[in-house]
Design a protein around this motif. Structure first.
Motif, PDB file in Angstrom:
ATOM      1  N   SER A 107       8.657  71.456  43.988  1.00  0.00           N
ATOM      2  CA  SER A 107       9.531  71.421  42.814  1.00  0.00           C
ATOM      3  C   SER A 107      10.875  70.784  43.156  1.00  0.00           C
ATOM      4  CB  SER A 107       9.759  72.834  42.278  1.00  0.00           C
ATOM      5  OG  SER A 107      10.680  72.828  41.201  1.00  0.00           O
ATOM      6  N   SER A 108      11.363  69.932  42.257  1.00  0.00           N
ATOM      7  CA  SER A 108      12.672  69.314  42.463  1.00  0.00           C
ATOM      8  C   SER A 108      13.806  70.308  42.244  1.00  0.00           C
ATOM      9  CB  SER A 108      12.845  68.128  41.512  1.00  0.00           C
ATOM     10  OG  SER A 108      12.702  68.547  40.164  1.00  0.00           O
ATOM     11  N   HIS A 109      13.511  71.437  41.566  1.00  0.00           N
ATOM     12  CA  HIS A 109      14.512  72.491  41.424  1.00  0.00           C
ATOM     13  C   HIS A 109      14.513  73.319  42.709  1.00  0.00           C
ATOM     14  CE1 HIS A 109      16.692  75.977  39.891  1.00  0.00           C
ATOM     15  NE2 HIS A 109      17.023  75.255  38.826  1.00  0.00           N
ATOM     16  N   PHE A 110      15.609  73.287  43.430  1.00  0.00           N
ATOM     17  CA  PHE A 110      15.605  73.850  44.778  1.00  0.00           C
ATOM     18  C   PHE A 110      15.354  75.363  44.776  1.00  0.00           C
ATOM     19  CE2 PHE A 110      19.892  74.672  43.442  1.00  0.00           C
ATOM     20  CZ  PHE A 110      20.307  75.801  44.132  1.00  0.00           C
ATOM     21  N   GLN A 111      15.775  76.085  43.723  1.00  0.00           N
ATOM     22  CA  GLN A 111      15.540  77.534  43.698  1.00  0.00           C
ATOM     23  C   GLN A 111      14.065  77.864  43.572  1.00  0.00           C
ATOM     24  OE1 GLN A 111      18.097  78.802  40.463  1.00  0.00           O
ATOM     25  NE2 GLN A 111      19.745  79.361  41.876  1.00  0.00           N
ATOM     26  N   VAL A 112      13.349  77.091  42.764  1.00  0.00           N
ATOM     27  CA  VAL A 112      11.906  77.297  42.629  1.00  0.00           C
ATOM     28  C   VAL A 112      11.211  76.999  43.954  1.00  0.00           C
ATOM     29  CG1 VAL A 112       9.834  76.529  41.420  1.00  0.00           C
ATOM     30  CG2 VAL A 112      11.970  76.796  40.161  1.00  0.00           C
ATOM     31  N   ALA A 113      11.594  75.905  44.591  1.00  0.00           N
ATOM     32  CA  ALA A 113      10.981  75.559  45.877  1.00  0.00           C
ATOM     33  C   ALA A 113      11.279  76.626  46.933  1.00  0.00           C
ATOM     34  CB  ALA A 113      11.483  74.188  46.338  1.00  0.00           C
ATOM     35  N   GLU A 114      12.510  77.127  46.960  1.00  0.00           N
ATOM     36  CA  GLU A 114      12.861  78.185  47.917  1.00  0.00           C
ATOM     37  C   GLU A 114      12.035  79.440  47.670  1.00  0.00           C
ATOM     38  OE1 GLU A 114      16.988  78.958  47.685  1.00  0.00           O
ATOM     39  OE2 GLU A 114      17.598  77.132  48.738  1.00  0.00           O
ATOM     40  N   ARG A 115      11.925  79.836  46.392  1.00  0.00           N
ATOM     41  CA  ARG A 115      11.182  81.071  46.066  1.00  0.00           C
ATOM     42  C   ARG A 115       9.720  80.946  46.433  1.00  0.00           C
ATOM     43  NH1 ARG A 115       9.592  85.107  46.276  1.00  0.00           N
ATOM     44  NH2 ARG A 115       9.771  86.968  44.984  1.00  0.00           N
ATOM     45  N   ALA A 116       9.157  79.770  46.247  1.00  0.00           N
ATOM     46  CA  ALA A 116       7.758  79.563  46.630  1.00  0.00           C
ATOM     47  C   ALA A 116       7.584  79.645  48.146  1.00  0.00           C
ATOM     48  CB  ALA A 116       7.284  78.208  46.110  1.00  0.00           C
ATOM     49  N   HIS A 117       8.554  79.132  48.916  1.00  0.00           N
ATOM     50  CA  HIS A 117       8.471  79.250  50.378  1.00  0.00           C
ATOM     51  C   HIS A 117       8.600  80.708  50.825  1.00  0.00           C
ATOM     52  CE1 HIS A 117       9.152  74.869  50.366  1.00  0.00           C
ATOM     53  NE2 HIS A 117       8.676  74.888  51.614  1.00  0.00           N
ATOM     54  N   PHE A 118       9.435  81.498  50.132  1.00  0.00           N
ATOM     55  CA  PHE A 118       9.635  82.892  50.517  1.00  0.00           C
ATOM     56  C   PHE A 118       8.371  83.733  50.329  1.00  0.00           C
ATOM     57  CE2 PHE A 118      14.400  82.463  49.429  1.00  0.00           C
ATOM     58  CZ  PHE A 118      14.639  81.936  50.698  1.00  0.00           C
ATOM     59  N   LEU A 119       7.425  83.237  49.563  1.00  0.00           N
ATOM     60  CA  LEU A 119       6.185  83.985  49.355  1.00  0.00           C
ATOM     61  C   LEU A 119       5.447  84.207  50.667  1.00  0.00           C
ATOM     62  CD1 LEU A 119       4.657  85.121  46.849  1.00  0.00           C
ATOM     63  CD2 LEU A 119       3.285  83.043  46.884  1.00  0.00           C
ATOM     64  N   TRP A 120       5.608  83.265  51.597  1.00  0.00           N
ATOM     65  CA  TRP A 120       4.939  83.389  52.892  1.00  0.00           C
ATOM     66  C   TRP A 120       5.621  84.402  53.800  1.00  0.00           C
ATOM     67  CZ3 TRP A 120       3.621  79.340  49.997  1.00  0.00           C
ATOM     68  CH2 TRP A 120       2.345  78.797  50.133  1.00  0.00           C
ATOM     69  N   ASN A 121       6.781  84.880  53.442  1.00  0.00           N
ATOM     70  CA  ASN A 121       7.445  85.901  54.246  1.00  0.00           C
ATOM     71  C   ASN A 121       6.884  87.294  54.022  1.00  0.00           C
ATOM     72  OD1 ASN A 121       9.140  83.918  55.251  1.00  0.00           O
ATOM     73  ND2 ASN A 121      10.770  84.336  53.774  1.00  0.00           N
ATOM     74  N   THR A 139      10.561  74.190  54.818  1.00  0.00           N
ATOM     75  CA  THR A 139       9.284  73.487  54.997  1.00  0.00           C
ATOM     76  C   THR A 139       8.914  73.390  56.479  1.00  0.00           C
ATOM     77  OG1 THR A 139       9.610  72.207  52.976  1.00  0.00           O
ATOM     78  CG2 THR A 139       8.083  71.308  54.596  1.00  0.00           C
ATOM     79  N   GLN A 140       9.881  73.077  57.308  1.00  0.00           N
ATOM     80  CA  GLN A 140       9.609  73.004  58.746  1.00  0.00           C
ATOM     81  C   GLN A 140       9.215  74.370  59.307  1.00  0.00           C
ATOM     82  OE1 GLN A 140       9.384  70.202  60.450  1.00  0.00           O
ATOM     83  NE2 GLN A 140       9.977  69.043  58.607  1.00  0.00           N
ATOM     84  N   ASN A 141       9.875  75.410  58.860  1.00  0.00           N
ATOM     85  CA  ASN A 141       9.529  76.757  59.324  1.00  0.00           C
ATOM     86  C   ASN A 141       8.123  77.159  58.886  1.00  0.00           C
ATOM     87  OD1 ASN A 141      12.082  77.008  60.480  1.00  0.00           O
ATOM     88  ND2 ASN A 141      12.947  77.989  58.647  1.00  0.00           N
ATOM     89  N   LEU A 142       7.768  76.811  57.657  1.00  0.00           N
ATOM     90  CA  LEU A 142       6.437  77.161  57.171  1.00  0.00           C
ATOM     91  C   LEU A 142       5.348  76.399  57.926  1.00  0.00           C
ATOM     92  CD1 LEU A 142       4.709  78.724  55.206  1.00  0.00           C
ATOM     93  CD2 LEU A 142       5.138  76.975  53.469  1.00  0.00           C
ATOM     94  N   ARG A 143       5.619  75.181  58.276  1.00  0.00           N
ATOM     95  CA  ARG A 143       4.640  74.427  59.072  1.00  0.00           C
ATOM     96  C   ARG A 143       4.438  75.072  60.443  1.00  0.00           C
ATOM     97  NH1 ARG A 143       5.481  67.982  58.480  1.00  0.00           N
ATOM     98  NH2 ARG A 143       3.584  68.099  59.728  1.00  0.00           N
ATOM     99  N   LYS A 144       5.486  75.592  61.015  1.00  0.00           N
ATOM    100  CA  LYS A 144       5.348  76.298  62.291  1.00  0.00           C
ATOM    101  C   LYS A 144       4.516  77.562  62.138  1.00  0.00           C
ATOM    102  CE  LYS A 144       9.771  74.680  64.195  1.00  0.00           C
ATOM    103  NZ  LYS A 144      11.128  75.095  64.658  1.00  0.00           N
ATOM    104  N   VAL A 145       4.752  78.293  61.051  1.00  0.00           N
ATOM    105  CA  VAL A 145       3.985  79.521  60.812  1.00  0.00           C
ATOM    106  C   VAL A 145       2.499  79.203  60.689  1.00  0.00           C
ATOM    107  CG1 VAL A 145       3.570  81.379  59.149  1.00  0.00           C
ATOM    108  CG2 VAL A 145       5.907  80.762  59.780  1.00  0.00           C
ATOM    109  N   LEU A 146       2.172  78.160  59.941  1.00  0.00           N
ATOM    110  CA  LEU A 146       0.764  77.797  59.771  1.00  0.00           C
ATOM    111  C   LEU A 146       0.158  77.288  61.077  1.00  0.00           C
ATOM    112  CD1 LEU A 146       0.912  76.064  56.266  1.00  0.00           C
ATOM    113  CD2 LEU A 146       0.203  78.384  56.812  1.00  0.00           C
TER     114      LEU A 146
END
Length: 519
Positions: A397-411, A450-457
């Motif tokens: 998402s180009s809206h940074f808050q939506v993109a951040e919230r989607a990344h936080f789902l993996w936490n 994004t970089q952190n999530l790639r490391k987790v995967l």
């Protein structure tokens, strides 16, 4: 001689005989009795008797009709004997035997409604009614009131006259409210009286001595419908009082519970599919949050239908932000009682997922995380493919808050565990979105996530992560080759089109020249 013997010449005796022969004038009571009995039973052979009989029958029938109509509205005790005690007298100055009559008398007096748009109008009457309403509330709270049928009828009549009213039309009602927009509240000028009436009604409903079987004659379906209509009030104070009253009505009148659920469902249907305008959706959902928590297991089919047809579509309106907290609580209550319902709810969220509203996307993501914390592995596998297709779009998402919230789902540990068990399906869909972010996203925070999530995967399954990376690079190379071929094809088409235009212009010149020569 025989005649003289029969006559008594004493003065007293003669006076009695003379008076006995005179016609007597009947008393009023006797005449009324004769009208009701003797006169109505006159022989039909007489013309006057026939007319009088018909008159009596007509009068009696009309009286019976009036009596039946009055009893259908309020008991005869209210109509005839409700004002035996002066309503202005305080309860403390009246003996206990007369307090019940005074109670009904004061209720009848409070049926007078005054205009509060003009503060200087009827000030004495308003103050008197305010004082009487306070006395009624204290009298009910003390436990001295007896809720007979006449008292219940008087209470319902007084509440109906004071509370049930038509609200003024809203301006710009055709324009729906925004995502989380709350209009400036309008306060009712008559609230000083309305609040006391609501308090009195709530105290009556809280009394254990109130017999629900007796009160249901007056607190019926029409009364409940009018109570529910009041939830559309602009005054938030009134809606707050109505929450408590509706909760008590639902708890005390068990025979009305199905009707209340159906009536509230109809309000939701009208709001979602017709108007998208209602002031009390949040309050109604708050009441039903406690109602849903009391549902017995297993859940009835009626309750599941309420979830699928009323609650889930409430995610659709633009004004979701006004009531989303209460709606999410109701939905979570259902899933906590029966975890299999999580599949239906998540499918509903995906169906109504917002495309252009970033604020609604943030609400959906928060609610989705709560649902995923309760879902089982088997149910998760049923919806993981469409779910993570949507999550990939949210990551990009180009809206940074939506993109951040989607990344936080993996936490979330539980969500991460679900993903780990199904990584062969989820990781290929996710890696392409992460690769796009690393190359194209504009926000630095999102790039770091994004970089952190790639490391987790990669730590989750390094071989699968490398395979996904190679596949993404292969797809990118294929897409770049396809883009290059497409570009070259367009260039050839543009060249051919330009050549064709030159040829057509030259042929046009030749034709015009030949026409000139022939002329």
């Amino acid at each position: 001689m025989n005649v003289l013997k029969l006559v008594d010449w004493r003065p007293a005796t003669m006076l009695k005989q003379i008076l006995a022969k005179l016609p007597r004038k009947p008393l009023k009571s006797d005449s009324l009795t004769s009208v009701g009995s003797d006169s109505c039973n006159t022989s039909p052979n007489s013309d006057n008797g026939i007319q009088f009989t018909n008159t009596c029958s007509v009068i009696s029938s009309r009286l019976n009709v009036v009596k039946r109509k009055s009893w259908a509205i309020f008991p005869a005790s209210i109509i005839a004997g409700g004002d035996l005690v002066e309503p202005h007298v305080p309860f403390k100055d009246v003996p206990n035997a007369d307090k019940q009559s005074l109670f009904v008398s004061k209720l009848n007096l409070c049926c007078l409604v005054y205009d509060f748009s003009d503060p200087g109008k009827n000030t004495k009457e308003k103050d008197l009614k305010h004082q009487i309403l306070l006395e009624l509330g204290d009298f009910v709270a003390s436990g001295s009131a007896k809720f007979t049928e006449s008292a219940i009828a008087a209470i319902c009549k007084m509440c109906a006259v004071n509370l049930f009213r038509d609200f003024p039309p809203r301006y710009h009602s055709h324009v729906p409210r925004g995502e989380s927009e709350e209009e400036e509240p309008l306060f009712d000028p008559a609230w000083s009286h309305l609040q006391l009436v609501y308090d009195l009604l709530l105290r009556v409903l809280n009394q254990n001595s109130l017999d629900a079987k007796l009160a249901k004659k007056y607190i019926d379906h029409s009364f409940i419908i009018r109570i529910l209509d009041l939830f559309d009030s602009e005054d938030p104070r009134e809606r707050d009082c109505l929450k408590s009253i509706l909760h008590r009505l639902y708890g005390k009148f068990m025979m009305h519970r199905p009707f209340i659920r159906k009536a509230v469902s109809n309000i939701f249907y009208r709001f979602v599919f017709e108007t998208e305008r209602h002031n009390g959706i949040a309050e109604l959902l708050e009441v039903f949050g406690s109602v849903i928590s009391g549902f017995a297991l297993p859940l009835k089919e009626e309750h599941k239908v309420f979830l699928s047809r009323a609650l889930i579509p409430l995610h659709k309106p633009k004004s979701l932000g006004v009531y989303h907290q209460q709606l999410a609580y109701c939905v979570v209550q259902f899933v906590e009682k029966e975890q299999k319902l999580a599949v239906m709810v998540i499918q509903g969220l995906l169906k109504y997922w917002p495309v252009t509203s970033s604020q609604k996307e943030l609400m959906f993501l928060s609610e989705l995380e709560e649902l995923l914390e309760m879902i089982s592995m088997v149910d998760f596998e049923k919806i993981m493919v469409p779910l993570f297709r949507r999550m990939s779009c949210c990551l990009n998402s180009s809206h940074f808050q939506v993109a951040e919230r989607a990344h936080f789902l993996w936490n979330n540990d539980h969500v991460l565990n679900l993903i780990a068990h199904n990584r062969h399906v989820i990781m290929p869909m996710t890696f392409s979105a992460l690769e796009w972010n690393s190359r194209n996203h504009w926000n630095k925070t999102v790039l770091n996530l994004t970089q952190n999530l790639r490391k987790v995967l990669s730590e989750m399954d390094q071989e699968l992560a490398l395979a996904c990376q190679n596949k993404v690079e292969e797809e990118n190379s294929k897409s770049s080759l396809a883009a290059e071929k497409r570009k070259m094809t367009w260039e050839r088409l543009e060249t051919a089109a330009s050549c064709q235009s030159i040829v057509s212009s030259i042929s046009g010149v030749r034709e015009s020249a030949s026409c000139v020569v022939s002329y």
